[in-house]
Write a protein that holds these residues in place. Structure first.
Motif, PDB file in Angstrom:
ATOM      1  N   PHE A  20       0.786  -1.444   0.203  1.00 56.76           N
ATOM      2  CA  PHE A  20       0.317  -0.014   0.405  1.00 56.76           C
ATOM      3  C   PHE A  20       0.579   1.639  -0.260  1.00 56.76           C
ATOM      4  CE2 PHE A  20       1.048  -0.852   4.232  1.00 56.76           C
ATOM      5  CZ  PHE A  20       1.018   0.527   5.235  1.00 56.76           C
ATOM      6  N   SER A  21       0.218   2.201  -0.382  1.00 56.46           N
ATOM      7  CA  SER A  21       0.891   3.494  -0.215  1.00 56.46           C
ATOM      8  C   SER A  21      -0.535   4.431   0.102  1.00 56.46           C
ATOM      9  CB  SER A  21       1.246   4.936  -1.171  1.00 56.46           C
ATOM     10  OG  SER A  21       0.711   4.516  -2.243  1.00 56.46           O
ATOM     11  N   ASP A  22       0.302   5.334   1.131  1.00 54.02           N
ATOM     12  CA  ASP A  22      -1.590   6.460   1.914  1.00 54.02           C
ATOM     13  C   ASP A  22      -1.520   7.612   0.709  1.00 54.02           C
ATOM     14  OD1 ASP A  22       1.049   6.936   2.862  1.00 54.02           O
ATOM     15  OD2 ASP A  22       0.159   6.242   5.216  1.00 54.02           O
ATOM     16  N   HIS A  23       0.107   8.195   0.868  1.00 55.37           N
ATOM     17  CA  HIS A  23      -0.315   8.939  -1.070  1.00 55.37           C
ATOM     18  C   HIS A  23       0.132   9.486  -1.407  1.00 55.37           C
ATOM     19  CE1 HIS A  23       3.153  10.264   1.817  1.00 55.37           C
ATOM     20  NE2 HIS A  23       2.797  11.338   1.840  1.00 55.37           N
ATOM     21  N   GLY A  24       0.747   9.702  -2.285  1.00 58.79           N
ATOM     22  CA  GLY A  24       1.584  10.128  -4.098  1.00 58.79           C
ATOM     23  C   GLY A  24       2.324  11.275  -3.763  1.00 58.79           C
ATOM     24  N   THR A  25       3.114  10.962  -5.449  1.00 60.95           N
ATOM     25  CA  THR A  25       4.261  11.448  -5.354  1.00 60.95           C
ATOM     26  C   THR A  25       3.815  12.184  -6.429  1.00 60.95           C
ATOM     27  OG1 THR A  25       5.748  10.956  -4.237  1.00 60.95           O
ATOM     28  CG2 THR A  25       6.872  12.389  -5.637  1.00 60.95           C
ATOM     29  N   GLY A  26       4.367  13.778  -7.054  1.00 62.28           N
ATOM     30  CA  GLY A  26       4.022  14.407  -8.309  1.00 62.28           C
ATOM     31  C   GLY A  26       5.321  15.395  -8.184  1.00 62.28           C
ATOM     32  N   ALA A  27       5.019  15.589  -9.541  1.00 60.71           N
ATOM     33  CA  ALA A  27       6.366  17.303 -10.047  1.00 60.71           C
ATOM     34  C   ALA A  27       5.919  18.426  -8.602  1.00 60.71           C
ATOM     35  CB  ALA A  27       6.113  17.843 -11.282  1.00 60.71           C
ATOM     36  N   ALA A  28       6.786  19.001  -7.969  1.00 59.65           N
ATOM     37  CA  ALA A  28       6.720  19.921  -6.936  1.00 59.65           C
ATOM     38  C   ALA A  28       5.815  20.978  -7.239  1.00 59.65           C
ATOM     39  CB  ALA A  28       8.249  20.398  -6.753  1.00 59.65           C
ATOM     40  N   THR A  29       4.207  20.980  -7.070  1.00 65.23           N
ATOM     41  CA  THR A  29       4.036  22.070  -7.315  1.00 65.23           C
ATOM     42  C   THR A  29       3.318  22.733  -5.669  1.00 65.23           C
ATOM     43  OG1 THR A  29       1.515  20.835  -7.134  1.00 65.23           O
ATOM     44  CG2 THR A  29       2.822  21.119  -9.135  1.00 65.23           C
ATOM     45  N   ILE A  30       4.010  22.587  -4.913  1.00 61.65           N
ATOM     46  CA  ILE A  30       3.383  23.167  -3.159  1.00 61.65           C
ATOM     47  C   ILE A  30       5.290  23.721  -3.110  1.00 61.65           C
ATOM     48  CG2 ILE A  30       3.619  21.937  -1.248  1.00 61.65           C
ATOM     49  CD1 ILE A  30       1.394  19.728  -2.010  1.00 61.65           C
ATOM     50  N   ASP A  31       5.821  23.026  -3.449  1.00 61.87           N
ATOM     51  CA  ASP A  31       7.514  23.498  -2.904  1.00 61.87           C
ATOM     52  C   ASP A  31       7.674  25.439  -2.702  1.00 61.87           C
ATOM     53  OD1 ASP A  31       7.897  21.313  -1.925  1.00 61.87           O
ATOM     54  OD2 ASP A  31       9.535  20.974  -2.545  1.00 61.87           O
ATOM     55  N   LEU A  32       7.778  25.688  -4.072  1.00 56.33           N
ATOM     56  CA  LEU A  32       7.692  27.193  -4.007  1.00 56.33           C
ATOM     57  C   LEU A  32       6.204  27.670  -3.605  1.00 56.33           C
ATOM     58  CD1 LEU A  32       9.897  27.527  -7.521  1.00 56.33           C
ATOM     59  CD2 LEU A  32      10.671  28.306  -4.715  1.00 56.33           C
ATOM     60  N   PRO A  33       5.363  27.589  -4.081  1.00 54.28           N
ATOM     61  CA  PRO A  33       3.964  28.547  -3.421  1.00 54.28           C
ATOM     62  C   PRO A  33       4.231  28.560  -1.935  1.00 54.28           C
ATOM     63  CG  PRO A  33       3.251  27.078  -5.239  1.00 54.28           C
ATOM     64  CD  PRO A  33       4.878  26.357  -4.961  1.00 54.28           C
TER      65      PRO A  33
END
Length: 563
Positions: A266-279
């Motif tokens: 299982f995984s409880d969340h995922g990953t994608g290109a960094a749309t959170i960090d700089l914002p």
């Protein structure tokens, strides 16, 4: 009535991204996972879109929403001050982890992120051996077991050392060996623990998919804006190499599984290109600075009237905060030049004289360190902290979504927003945040905004510290932002290559599970009840999820989770 006991091996792939996993399984890159998928049942799992990053492992362990546990973040804001504090993992005092099954069940837990050791768990427990951001101390029950494992198998070389600035490709690629070594040692430790004593539940988590996603995404996935420029600098796909090492280790671990065992991946969340960090790390603190001090600019001043510069693909200096601090706005051209261009060894000598603070000045990360503050590179929101008492609203440092705290009279020591103005300020901020755009794509920066309190007087201690939670768009990893009122922010260099997504997965095999079957839906809250159901163990009343219908002819539980 509970089912008869069956042992369960539950293996987490921390922050593994379901679409990527599915693609690599279909292409035959992950042979053990592909085999297990053919033998069992699979589904993606939803998580909360506005609180899935820092809360994911608490949600998994307790089976409760953050609204119920009151746990929102490892870092917190200390009410009655303008200080932040480290809270680390949830304390599990009100809601115990699902692994705390008492004397009737023998449990082994190894290196599960944010899972504190628990005296109600009968069996072996090891915490913070190699987990990404474990938020608990390295320890074990029995106490001697941790050091015994280290002496026999070695430490995880990536513990608290699994990060790099993504533009520094050379340093980033050095992490691959740490991850692969950690995976190999994890496999050996798991096989060792599985043979030590009888058990009903064995639970472990591979952290390397989490750290590997953060640092290697741009060198692996073409959806990252830096992929085309930086991928040619490496000879292979390092993220795929990490997933393949995990796949091999899973096959090795499962050689120790009894024939009647259920296996849950299982995984409880995922990953994608960094749309959170700089914002969240810099754009939001800077936006609130400009909002509170009209006409002022702290960092990343850009003119919307000028052509948009290309993305930054190489930093002048090898550490991110130095580059960002070099973008500090300064009317003095000499100081501005020295801050941006001076070699590091000279900069360290002259920086205390460069950064003398005026009324609206930020405080540098270097000065913060001299003052004894704990400074982490991703946390420029700290640089604005001396100004929080003068601001209408400020950004609380966050790993994930943007956290906004209104500087409210009667709640903050120097509050300047009257409670009668609270709703109006929130409305104004929401309007201005929704007007933010990514100028490279012309898309809105904000997906949606959560107002956490019904009114200014709401002091429910289980609410998040933020009054507004800003959920950013996930379409594009932006490096520059524009506001109709406050101009351009950046471009600035990215810190990590990837940030998180709200989707996880479950893959299960074992007795009465139909090969090649698929679930229509599920939620991360359902993971713990499903594992307990497969074990034949009781499901605590406080859990908000339901057992997923994993076995053939198992009825679907009523209810469901709204996200």
């Amino acid at each position: 009535m509970q089912n008869p006991k069956n042992p369960v091996i539950a293996i987490g792939l921390d922050a593994a991204q379901p679409p990527l996993l599915e693609e690599w399984m279909s292409k035959g890159y992950l042979k053990n996972l592909s085999r297990l998928r053919e033998q069992g049942i699979y589904s993606r799992l939803r998580n909360f879109k506005d609180s899935n990053v820092e809360t994911a492992w608490t949600t998994f362990a307790t089976g409760c929403r953050p609204q119920k546990t009151g746990y929102w973040a490892a870092m917190g804001f200390r009410e009655g001050t303008y200080e932040t504090e480290t809270r680390a993992a949830y304390d599990y005092k009100e809601f115990r982890p699902f692994t705390a099954l008492g004397e009737d069940y023998r449990v082994i837990t190894f290196d599960v992120p944010q899972l504190r050791l628990n005296t109600q768990t009968q069996g072996l427990q090891i915490g913070a051996w190699g987990a990404h951001s474990p938020q608990i101390p390295s320890s074990s029950i029995p106490e001697s077991l941790y050091q015994e494992i280290i002496d026999k198998h070695g430490p995880h070389p990536g513990l608290h050392n699994d990060y790099a600035v993504c533009l520094d490709v050379k340093t980033t690629m050095q992490l691959e060996e740490r991850f692969v070594t950690g995976i190999e040692r994890r496999s050996a430790i798991c096989q060792d623990l599985l043979q030590r004593q009888p058990w009903d539940l064995f639970l472990t988590v591979f952290s390397e998919s989490h750290g590997g996603g953060h640092v290697f995404w741009h060198l692996s996935q073409p959806d990252h804006p830096l992929h085309e420029k930086l991928r040619p600098q490496v000879s292979h796909d390092p993220l795929l190499a990490v997933y393949q090492a995990m796949d091999k280790a899973i096959g090795e671990i499962l050689t120790q599984a009894p024939e009647n065992a259920h296996v849950v991946l299982f995984s409880d969340h995922g990953t994608g290109a960094a749309t959170i960090d700089l914002p969240s790390f810099i754009f939001l603190p800077e936006f609130l600075y400009r909002y509170s001090f009209p006409g002022k600019c702290g960092i990343g001043d850009g003119k919307t009237s000028e052509p948009l510069p290309p993305p930054i693909t190489k930093m002048k200096w090898n550490f991110w905060e130095r580059h960002l601090w070099g973008q500090k706005n300064d009317p003095n051209p000499i100081r501005r030049f020295l801050r941006r261009e001076t070699p590091t060894r000279i900069f360290k000598l002259i920086e205390p004289y460069l950064d003398t603070r005026g009324e609206f000045d930020l405080i540098s990360p270097f000065q913060l360190k001299r003052q004894g503050e704990t400074v982490v590179p991703w946390n420029p929101a700290q640089w604005y902290k001396p100004l929080w008492p003068k601001m209408k609203a400020f950004a609380i440092p966050s790993f994930a979504e943007g956290y906004i705290r209104i500087n409210l009279k009667g709640r903050e020591p120097n509050g300047i927003v009257d409670p009668s103005e609270y709703d109006a300020v929130c409305d104004d901020l929401c309007e201005k945040l929704h007007a933010l755009k990514d100028p490279r794509k012309g898309i809105p920066m904000v997906s949606h905004i959560v107002r956490t309190r019904e009114n200014a007087a709401d002091r429910n201690p289980k609410l998040p510290d933020a009054d507004l939670i800003v959920v950013w768009q996930e379409e594009y990893a932006t490096d520059v932002m524009e506001s109709p009122e406050y101009g351009r922010f950046g471009p600035l260099p990215p810190y990590r290559a990837a940030s998180h997504r709200s989707e996880g997965f479950i893959l299960a095999t074992g007795p009465d599970i139909a090969p090649g079957s698929t679930l229509s839906s599920g939620h991360v809250l359902d993971l713990a009840p499903s594992i307990l159901d497969l074990m034949g163990a009781p499901i605590p009343e406080h859990m908000e999820g339901q057992p997923l219908p994993l076995r053939t002819n198992q009825p679907v539980a009523s209810g469901g989770i709204e996200c």
